[in-house]
Design a protein around this motif. Structure first.
Motif, PDB file in Angstrom:
ATOM      1  N   GLU A 404       0.838  -1.190   0.000  1.00  0.00           N
ATOM      2  CA  GLU A 404       0.000   0.000   0.000  1.00  0.00           C
ATOM      3  C   GLU A 404       0.879   1.249   0.000  1.00  0.00           C
ATOM      4  OE1 GLU A 404      -1.951  -0.728   3.660  1.00  0.00           O
ATOM      5  OE2 GLU A 404      -3.627  -1.795   2.753  1.00  0.00           O
ATOM      6  N   GLU A 405       0.417   2.289  -0.704  1.00  0.00           N
ATOM      7  CA  GLU A 405       1.163   3.545  -0.735  1.00  0.00           C
ATOM      8  C   GLU A 405       1.038   4.273   0.603  1.00  0.00           C
ATOM      9  OE1 GLU A 405       1.837   5.563  -4.964  1.00  0.00           O
ATOM     10  OE2 GLU A 405      -0.217   5.705  -4.227  1.00  0.00           O
ATOM     11  N   VAL A 406       2.143   4.792   1.070  1.00  0.00           N
ATOM     12  CA  VAL A 406       2.130   5.589   2.304  1.00  0.00           C
ATOM     13  C   VAL A 406       2.821   6.913   2.000  1.00  0.00           C
ATOM     14  CG1 VAL A 406       2.076   3.622   3.862  1.00  0.00           C
ATOM     15  CG2 VAL A 406       4.284   4.498   3.088  1.00  0.00           C
ATOM     16  N   SER A 407       2.475   7.934   2.732  1.00  0.00           N
ATOM     17  CA  SER A 407       3.019   9.263   2.465  1.00  0.00           C
ATOM     18  C   SER A 407       4.310   9.498   3.235  1.00  0.00           C
ATOM     19  CB  SER A 407       1.996  10.329   2.852  1.00  0.00           C
ATOM     20  OG  SER A 407       1.866  10.395   4.252  1.00  0.00           O
ATOM     21  N   THR A 408       5.019  10.535   2.824  1.00  0.00           N
ATOM     22  CA  THR A 408       6.247  10.931   3.511  1.00  0.00           C
ATOM     23  C   THR A 408       5.981  11.265   4.970  1.00  0.00           C
ATOM     24  OG1 THR A 408       7.223  11.760   1.467  1.00  0.00           O
ATOM     25  CG2 THR A 408       8.091  12.638   3.512  1.00  0.00           C
ATOM     26  N   ARG A 409       4.837  11.888   5.228  1.00  0.00           N
ATOM     27  CA  ARG A 409       4.517  12.271   6.613  1.00  0.00           C
ATOM     28  C   ARG A 409       4.443  11.054   7.518  1.00  0.00           C
ATOM     29  NH1 ARG A 409       1.404  15.411   3.391  1.00  0.00           N
ATOM     30  NH2 ARG A 409       1.812  17.648   3.479  1.00  0.00           N
ATOM     31  N   GLU A 410       3.843   9.988   7.003  1.00  0.00           N
ATOM     32  CA  GLU A 410       3.740   8.766   7.812  1.00  0.00           C
ATOM     33  C   GLU A 410       5.115   8.184   8.069  1.00  0.00           C
ATOM     34  OE1 GLU A 410       1.656   4.328   7.533  1.00  0.00           O
ATOM     35  OE2 GLU A 410       0.885   5.986   6.321  1.00  0.00           O
ATOM     36  N   LEU A 411       5.976   8.181   7.056  1.00  0.00           N
ATOM     37  CA  LEU A 411       7.322   7.639   7.210  1.00  0.00           C
ATOM     38  C   LEU A 411       8.130   8.467   8.216  1.00  0.00           C
ATOM     39  CD1 LEU A 411       8.148   6.870   3.467  1.00  0.00           C
ATOM     40  CD2 LEU A 411       7.694   5.199   5.263  1.00  0.00           C
ATOM     41  N   LYS A 412       7.994   9.790   8.146  1.00  0.00           N
ATOM     42  CA  LYS A 412       8.695  10.649   9.097  1.00  0.00           C
ATOM     43  C   LYS A 412       8.230  10.378  10.526  1.00  0.00           C
ATOM     44  CE  LYS A 412       9.524  14.656   6.077  1.00  0.00           C
ATOM     45  NZ  LYS A 412       9.149  16.074   5.850  1.00  0.00           N
ATOM     46  N   LYS A 413       6.935  10.197  10.666  1.00  0.00           N
ATOM     47  CA  LYS A 413       6.384   9.953  12.003  1.00  0.00           C
ATOM     48  C   LYS A 413       6.934   8.662  12.592  1.00  0.00           C
ATOM     49  CE  LYS A 413       1.990   9.238  14.431  1.00  0.00           C
ATOM     50  NZ  LYS A 413       0.512   9.099  14.269  1.00  0.00           N
ATOM     51  N   VAL A 414       6.974   7.601  11.797  1.00  0.00           N
ATOM     52  CA  VAL A 414       7.482   6.315  12.281  1.00  0.00           C
ATOM     53  C   VAL A 414       8.974   6.411  12.575  1.00  0.00           C
ATOM     54  CG1 VAL A 414       7.817   3.883  11.698  1.00  0.00           C
ATOM     55  CG2 VAL A 414       5.696   5.037  11.049  1.00  0.00           C
ATOM     56  N   LEU A 415       9.712   7.109  11.700  1.00  0.00           N
ATOM     57  CA  LEU A 415      11.146   7.278  11.923  1.00  0.00           C
ATOM     58  C   LEU A 415      11.394   8.019  13.237  1.00  0.00           C
ATOM     59  CD1 LEU A 415      14.092   7.111  10.979  1.00  0.00           C
ATOM     60  CD2 LEU A 415      13.722   9.227   9.693  1.00  0.00           C
ATOM     61  N   GLN A 416      10.617   9.074  13.497  1.00  0.00           N
ATOM     62  CA  GLN A 416      10.760   9.823  14.743  1.00  0.00           C
ATOM     63  C   GLN A 416      10.481   8.926  15.947  1.00  0.00           C
ATOM     64  OE1 GLN A 416      11.407  13.563  15.098  1.00  0.00           O
ATOM     65  NE2 GLN A 416      12.054  12.489  16.956  1.00  0.00           N
ATOM     66  N   GLU A 417       9.495   8.044  15.843  1.00  0.00           N
ATOM     67  CA  GLU A 417       9.169   7.124  16.931  1.00  0.00           C
ATOM     68  C   GLU A 417      10.325   6.171  17.200  1.00  0.00           C
ATOM     69  OE1 GLU A 417       5.615   5.262  15.596  1.00  0.00           O
ATOM     70  OE2 GLU A 417       4.296   6.940  16.143  1.00  0.00           O
ATOM     71  N   CYS A 418      10.970   5.689  16.128  1.00  0.00           N
ATOM     72  CA  CYS A 418      12.114   4.785  16.280  1.00  0.00           C
ATOM     73  C   CYS A 418      13.256   5.472  17.026  1.00  0.00           C
ATOM     74  CB  CYS A 418      12.606   4.308  14.916  1.00  0.00           C
ATOM     75  SG  CYS A 418      11.485   3.190  14.057  1.00  0.00           S
ATOM     76  N   ILE A 419      13.525   6.722  16.673  1.00  0.00           N
ATOM     77  CA  ILE A 419      14.634   7.450  17.290  1.00  0.00           C
ATOM     78  C   ILE A 419      14.305   7.836  18.729  1.00  0.00           C
ATOM     79  CG2 ILE A 419      15.945   9.611  17.169  1.00  0.00           C
ATOM     80  CD1 ILE A 419      15.865   9.319  14.118  1.00  0.00           C
TER      81      ILE A 419
END
Length: 467
Positions: A404-419
């Motif tokens: 499924e396509e996901v937006s940059t905003r979603e990817l940034k949010k998950v990346l921030q959660e990981c960090i």
């Protein structure tokens, strides 16, 4: 030995109307209204009052007719550009200022020539989202000539870049991380710790990024305590001055007028565009009298008077035509965005915001990508769920584990959660973040992690490590 030869260089030249249209397209509505007022003041052939009668909306100005007629009826002196609708009022809203808008505003306070201002404005538009200039000066010179019809040289571009590097946020306009840090350090009070930090970044940058502390101490003849004090200054610097806020927003407020107002009824989307005062074209009585008075003069005087008024008319017509093309371009672009993001605009649910890039809208409208970029820059839409810059609706897209396509905003949010969840004594490297993102269902490359980390203003792992 002398070498002779011919070099053929093809260069696209834009017409005055095209250049004027391009400039008007990228203006926000308030700046556009200021431009209209300036044109009204400089060209008396333009008028901001609508024609009083309906007969004038199909008439045009004829220089020959003016020269021949003794009495000129009022309708012969006007060209009506207004429709039947009254001019609607619109509200202003206080929103946060965009990163590019802030730089352009700061540029307005500098004492520069119009040509220098155009060059600097183009450089600002060439900065990446994180505030860096990653294009070489020679390429910018060529782009200024080809894309903007602005002739310049490398020395002038370098000089204007120095002007921009003096803007807020400090570090903007840097060409690499080292220059970005040095710009910020130069702006600080020059304490001993800051001076040592400058020496470290300037002379030992590679050792610093690799954390070869003993080499730095040896090269600069400084103690470990001095190194720690300087290091503490450096790690607090911002490695991404343009990406310090989401979607390049700043906290500074300003008044804006929305370029579009969304209308939604039972899932059907439409929009209106608050009307600014599109000026009339008319022959000002002063110039009409000038032509009439010249009838008894010499043929040369009559020709000069007619040529003068015609020049004013041509300039006015170009300006009004550029305004019309601007309105048409903005309208087609907004229509395409509404169609592409239909589900989102119905209720404002961000989960319905589809990944969308400039190319998608360019293909739908038939406009160049550069034109779409100019349209979305500094333009806002008022919706029933908030006011947004058009840039907000654009993002890159990727696929998750399910395809499924996901937006940059979603990817940034998950990346921030990981960090946020990492062990700060052993922060995750970009390679480890790739693995963490994969565990959560997002397949991204290491370079993508580095890009989004920079956009979020998050430094490398070794800079996030807490002692």
């Amino acid at each position: 030995m002398l070498k002779t030869g011919l070099e053929l260089k093809q260069q696209q030249r834009l017409s005055p109307l095209q250049i004027q249209t391009i400039k008007l397209i990228q203006m926000p509505i308030q700046e556009l209204e200021q431009k209209v007022r300036a044109e009204l003041e400089s060209n008396p052939v333009l008028d901001d009052e609508p024609a009083p009668d309906s007969d004038s909306d199909t008439k045009d100005v004829s220089i020959d007719a003016i020269k021949e007629d003794g009495d000129i009826p009022a309708y012969r002196l006007k060209v009506n550009n207004w429709g039947k609708d009254p001019r609607p009022e619109y509200n202003t809203f206080s929103v946060r200022e965009g990163f590019t808008q802030s730089l352009q505003r700061q540029l307005g306070f500098r004492d520069l020539t119009p040509h220098q201002r155009e060059v600097a404005s183009f450089i600002i538009g060439s900065l990446d989202d994180d505030g860096y200039l990653r294009r070489d000066i020679e390429t910018l010179v060529d782009d200024l000539a080809f894309r903007a019809n602005i002739e310049t040289d490398e020395a002038e571009v370098e000089a204007m870049l120095k002007v921009i590097q003096d803007f807020e946020p400090v570090g903007v306009g840097a060409r690499d991380l080292r220059e970005c840090l040095l710009l910020q350090l130069a702006n600080m009070k020059q304490t001993p710790e800051v001076k040592t930090a400058v020496r470290i970044v300037s002379d030992c940058f590679q050792d610093f990024t690799n954390k070869h502390f003993q080499k730095i101490c040896a090269k600069l003849s400084i103690s470990e305590e001095e190194l720690k004090a300087a290091f503490a200054k450096i790690v607090k610097l911002n490695p991404a001055p343009g990406g310090q806020t989401d979607d390049a927003y700043e906290e500074q407020s300003r008044q804006i007028v929305p370029d579009f107002i969304l209308d939604e009824h039972d899932g059907v989307l439409d929009f209106t565009m608050p009307r600014f005062n599109v000026p009339e074209i008319r022959v000002n009585k002063k110039y009409a009298d000038l032509l009439l008075e010249s009838k008894g003069s010499s043929e040369r005087a009559r020709k000069e008077a007619a040529a003068f008024v015609k020049q004013k008319l041509d300039s006015a017509k170009w300006f009004v035509e550029a305004l019309k093309q601007r309105q048409n371009t903005l309208s087609k672009t907004m229509r395409a965005i509404l169609d592409y993001q239909h589900d989102y605009f119905v209720d404002g649910d961000e989960s319905n915001l589809r990944p969308m890039v400039l190319k998608d809208i360019a293909e739908m409208t038939g406009f160049d990508i550069s034109t779409i970029s100019r349209v979305v820059n500094s333009k806002f839409i008022e919706t029933h769920f908030g006011i947004f810059p058009l840039k907000y609706f654009f993002s890159e897209g990727m696929e998750n584990r399910e395809g499924e396509e996901v937006s940059t905003r979603e990817l940034k949010k998950v990346l921030q959660e990981c960090i946020d969840a990492e062990d700060k004594k052993k922060p995750l490297t970009d390679e480890q973040l790739v693995a963490e993102m994969s565990k959560r269902g997002y397949k991204v490359a290491r370079r993508t992690i580095a890009k989004y980390r920079g956009m979020l203003g998050i430094p490398l792992a070794r800079w996030r490590k807490e002692i």
